[in-house]
Design a protein around this motif. Structure first.
Motif: not given
Lengths: 315, 387
Positions: B206, B271, B260, A76-77, B273
Motif C-alpha cells: 500500500s 512489515q 508499506k 490504509r488509504p 515500511r
C-alpha cells in the motif's frame, strides 16, 4: 472554463466543453444520487456474508481477511476510499477495530460511516472486564468482553436479526424482501446448528491449548475447555519463558490439540507440539470465512472447523 | 496573499456557524460515557544532545501527554491534550491539542477548529511518541520546530473515488513557524494546502503520496540564533530551547511518499515500511534572492522482523541559508540514524538508537556520535494510528 458553458447555456459545441459538461454531470450524479445498489463496508468477512444473505444485490467491500489479525490492520488509504463511498459499515465492535476504524472514519468524511452497525451490541459477550484500564503490562484488554463472537453460530442468528432491522431502515422499500430472506435463513441456519451439535457431541469435555481467545465462543458452544493460552497476556506474542511454563502444565494434563489461527505465527504452537512428543496435533484453523461474501462460506467454515476438531480428537 | 485574506474570514464564519450548530445539537447524556482518557510517558537517555535536537543530554522526559477525546454533541468530536516535557532540567507544560471536528458534514467534508498539528507532510500530524525514531527528521526539527501545532482551522475533502484522494486547506495564526519575527506586522497568518493520494497494489503493498504547500505571511528575523552559525557566539550562555522553527521563509513546498508491505496484508508478524520526505523553503526574507533557499530531505525504512521487534535506518540532509543581517551564510548538516525497538504490545516500546551527525557547516555543535535509549509507556485509550 467549465462553469461558463453551463451558466451561459451555450451548447457545448467543441470537445472540451463536451467533456466538461459530462464531467459535471458525472460529479453531480456521484455526489447526489442515492439510486444505486446499497454499498456495504464490512470490517470482517463474516459480516459481509451475513449482509449478502439479507441483500443479495448489494455492493460489498470486505476490509480484512482470515489471513490478517483483525486487531492490527493498517488504516490504509484504500480502506479510507471505500469507507468514503459506503452507505453502511458493518463491524464487530467491542474494541476489536478500535486501533484502525476511527482513523478511517476521520479521514473518510462520510457521515453514514459514523453510524456503524456493531455486531457486539447485539450479543452477550463472554469474559467482560468492566472498568479495566489498559496498562503497558496488561496486554490488549477488551473491557466489553471477547470480541471474536462470530465463532458461535447461535450468535450469528442474533446478529443477522439486528442487521435485518438496520438494513430495512436503510432501504424501507425492501423491508418485506429482507424479512423474507431473514426468515428463510433463520430456519436453514437453525437446522444446521442442530445438525452440528449432534455431530460435535464427542467433542464435549475435550481440552485444548490455544493461542489467543480467537475461538473462545466456539469452545463454549461445543463444551470444549481451553486449558491454556499460548499468549502470556492477551494480544502479546508467545515468549520462550511462557511456553516453557505451558509445557510443564500440558505434560501434566495433555490437551486433545494445540490450536492456532490462520493469521498467527504457527512456530510457537509447532514447538509445543514437538516438545509434547508428537502425540498432540497442531491445528491451524481459519479465523473466519473466505471473502466471497456468501452464505455457503459461513456454513463451510463451521463445517471445516468441526471436521478438523473431530478428526483430531479420535486420533 | 489576497487569497489568504479571503480564506481566513471565510473559515472563521464557518467556525461560528459550526459552534452555533453544536450549541443547538442535543448533547445526549448517554454520549458522554464514550469519552476516552489516556496517558503516555516518554523517557529517554541521550549521551550527547543532537544539533537541532529535541532531547537534552542525560535523562529527559520527552513528549508525554494526557489526552481526552470523545463526542461533543451529535455533530462533532473533540480532543484535549496536555503535553509535559523537560528541557534543560525544567518541566514544560503546554496544551498541545484543543480542537473540535465535524462528523456530519455531507459530501466528504470534515472541518476542524482549535489548536492542532498541521497535516503537512507525512509525520507532522502524528504524535512524536508514536515515531519510529527517537528524534524527528532534521527537516521537521529545522523547519517546523519538531512538531508544528498552532491555533487555526482546517477544511478537508475526501473524493468519492475508488482510490484515496484528499484535499485540505488550513489557516493558522502562525505564531510557531518563525522563531522570532523581524517586525510585528499586523494580522499574521499561515495558510497550507495539502493533497494526498493513496491506494493498494495487490494484497501486500500500500502507498500514500502527499504534496503540501505553506504560505507564511510572517517574516523571520534577519539575525540568526544560537546553534547555527556560531562564529561570534558565546556558547557558555544558558542554552535557550527552541519551540519555533529555526529556519523559515514565506513559501514552502513539501512532498512525501510512503510505502508499506506486509505478507498478505498481515502486518502483525512482519512489515516493511519506508518513506521519503523533502521540503524546500524559498523567499526567506527581504534580503533573500531567488538562490537563497532552505532544503531538507529524509529517507527512512523500518522492518518489523518479529511481532515484537523492529529495526530501522534513516538518513537526513539539510542545506540552509543562515540569515545574518542583509546577507546569508551557508549551512549544512547530514544525519544518519539506526534504531532497534522492542514492542511487546502497542502499549509499550523500548528503543535503542545510534545517531551520527557529520558534514556540518555553519552548525557549531554536531554530535559525531550519540546513543539514545527511549522507553514509551501508554495507559488507557489513545488515538488510532493513521497510515
Amino acid at each position: 472554463m467549465c462553469w461558463h458553458s453551463v451558466h451561459t447555456r451555450r451548447i457545448p459545441s467543441d470537445g472540451r466543453h463536451g467533456r466538461c459538461a459530462r464531467f459535471l454531470i458525472w460529479l453531480a450524479l456521484v455526489v447526489t444520487t442515492p439510486a444505486h445498489a446499497l454499498r456495504i463496508f464490512a470490517c470482517e468477512p463474516e459480516w459481509a456474508a451475513l449482509a449478502r444473505v439479507l441483500v443479495p444485490h448489494a455492493t460489498l467491500f470486505v476490509a480484512t481477511h482470515a489471513g490478517q489479525d483483525p486487531h492490527h490492520i493498517e488504516a490504509r488509504p484504500a480502506l479510507i476510499a471505500h469507507l468514503r463511498l459506503t452507505d453502511i459499515a458493518v463491524c464487530t465492535g467491542a474494541s476489536l477495530e478500535s486501533g484502525w476504524l476511527p482513523a478511517l472514519q476521520e479521514r473518510a468524511g462520510n457521515p453514514r460511516a459514523r453510524d456503524v452497525f456493531f455486531a457486539a451490541d447485539h450479543v452477550p459477550l463472554i469474559d467482560p472486564q468492566p472498568g479495566t484500564i489498559g496498562t503497558p503490562w496488561s496486554g490488549d484488554v477488551h473491557p466489553e468482553g471477547n470480541p471474536h463472537l462470530h465463532a458461535d453460530p447461535r450468535n450469528l442468528l442474533l446478529v443477522v436479526r439486528a442487521l435485518a432491522d438496520r438494513l430495512a431502515r436503510e432501504r424501507p422499500a425492501e423491508d418485506a424482501a429482507i424479512r423474507a430472506r431473514l426468515g428463510a435463513f433463520e430456519s436453514r441456519w437453525q437446522q444446521r446448528i442442530a445438525q452440528w451439535e449432534r455431530r460435535a457431541a464427542p467433542l464435549r469435555g475435550k481440552r485444548v491449548a490455544a493461542q489467543h481467545a480467537t475461538f473462545g465462543y466456539l469452545w463454549r458452544w461445543l463444551g470444549i475447555e481451553q486449558l491454556a493460552d499460548l499468549e502470556p497476556r492477551p494480544g502479546m506474542p508467545p515468549t520462550p519463558g511462557h511456553l516453557q511454563r505451558l509445557l510443564t502444565v500440558l505434560r501434566g494434563t495433555p490437551p486433545a490439540a494445540i490450536v492456532v489461527s490462520s493469521y498467527q505465527d504457527p512456530r510457537p504452537g509447532r514447538w509445543l507440539a514437538q516438545q509434547l512428543g508428537g502425540t498432540v496435533p497442531l491445528l491451524i484453523l481459519p479465523s473466519t470465512v473466505g471473502t466471497e461474501a456468501a452464505e455457503a462460506e459461513l456454513a463451510d467454515w463451521f463445517e471445516g472447523l468441526l471436521q478438523t476438531l473431530l478428526e483430531a480428537s479420535v486420533r | 496573499m489576497a487569497r489568504h485574506h479571503a480564506l481566513i474570514p471565510r473559515l472563521a464564519s464557518f467556525a461560528a456557524l459550526l459552534a452555533g450548530a453544536l450549541a443547538a445539537a442535543p448533547a445526549g447524556a448517554q454520549q458522554a460515557k464514550s469519552w476516552q482518557f489516556g496517558a503516555v510517558l516518554d523517557v529517554a537517555h541521550t549521551t550527547r544532545a543532537l544539533e537541532l535536537g529535541g532531547r537534552d543530554q542525560g535523562l529527559q522526559l520527552g513528549h508525554s501527554d494526557l489526552t481526552a477525546s470523545g463526542p461533543l454533541g451529535a455533530l462533532a468530536t473533540a480532543r484535549l491534550t496536555a503535553v509535559f516535557a523537560t528541557h534543560d532540567g525544567r518541566l514544560e507544560k503546554e496544551i498541545e491539542e484543543a480542537w473540535l471536528e465535524t462528523t456530519r458534514l455531507p459530501a466528504g467534508f470534515v472541518a476542524r477548529a482549535g489548536r492542532f498539528a498541521s497535516q503537512i507532510g507525512y509525520l507532522n500530524a502524528q504524535h512524536p511518541h508514536a515515531d519510529d525514531f527517537v528524534e524527528r527528521p532534521l527537516l521537521y526539527r529545522a523547519f517546523f520546530g519538531g512538531h508544528w501545532n498552532d491555533d487555526g482551522m482546517r477544511l478537508n475533502w475526501t473524493a468519492p473515488t475508488p482510490f484515496f484522494l484528499q484535499l485540505g486547506v488550513e489557516a493558522f495564526r502562525g505564531k510557531r513557524l518563525v522563531e522570532e519575527t523581524a517586525e510585528s506586522t499586523g494580522n499574521p497568518g499561515i495558510a497550507t494546502v495539502v493533497a494526498k493520494f493513496g491506494g493498494d497494489i495487490g494484497a501486500s503493498h500500500s502507498w500514500l503520496v502527499g504534496v503540501s504547500h505553506i504560505r507564511n505571511r510572517r517574516e523571520a528575523t534577519t539575525e540568526t540564533f544560537d546553534g547555527a552559525h556560531g562564529h561570534k557566539h558565546d556558547h557558555d550562555h544558558d542554552h535557550h530551547h527552541h519551540h519555533g522553527a529555526q529556519f523559515s521563509g514565506h513559501k514552502t513546498w513539501m512532498i512525501d511518499a510512503t510505502w508499506k508491505w506486509a505478507p498478505g496484508g498481515n502486518n502483525r508478524d512482519q512489515q516493511v515500511r519506508a518513506g521519503f520526505e523533502a521540503a524546500r523553503i524559498t523567499d526567506l526574507n527581504r534580503y533573500a534572492t531567488s538562490r537563497d533557499r532552505h532544503e531538507a530531505q529524509s529517507i527512512w525504512a523500518v522492518w518489523r522482523f518479529r511481532p515484537d521487534w523492529e529495526t530501522g535506518l534513516r538518513t537526513d540532509w539539510l542545506r540552509v541559508r543562515i540569515p545574518h543581517g542583509d546577507h546569508f551564510h551557508s549551512g549544512r548538516l547530514r544525519e544518519l540514524s539506526a534504531m532497534l525497538a522492542w514492542k511487546p504490545n502497542h502499549m509499550q516500546s523500548l528503543r535503542l538508537q545510534l545517531t551520527r551527525q557529520y558534514d556540518a557547516v555553519g552548525f557549531s555543535r554536531p554530535a559525531s556520535r550519540s546513543v539514545q535509549v527511549q522507553y514509551v509507556l501508554a495507559f488507557g485509550a489513545h488515538p488510532a494510528h493513521p497510515f
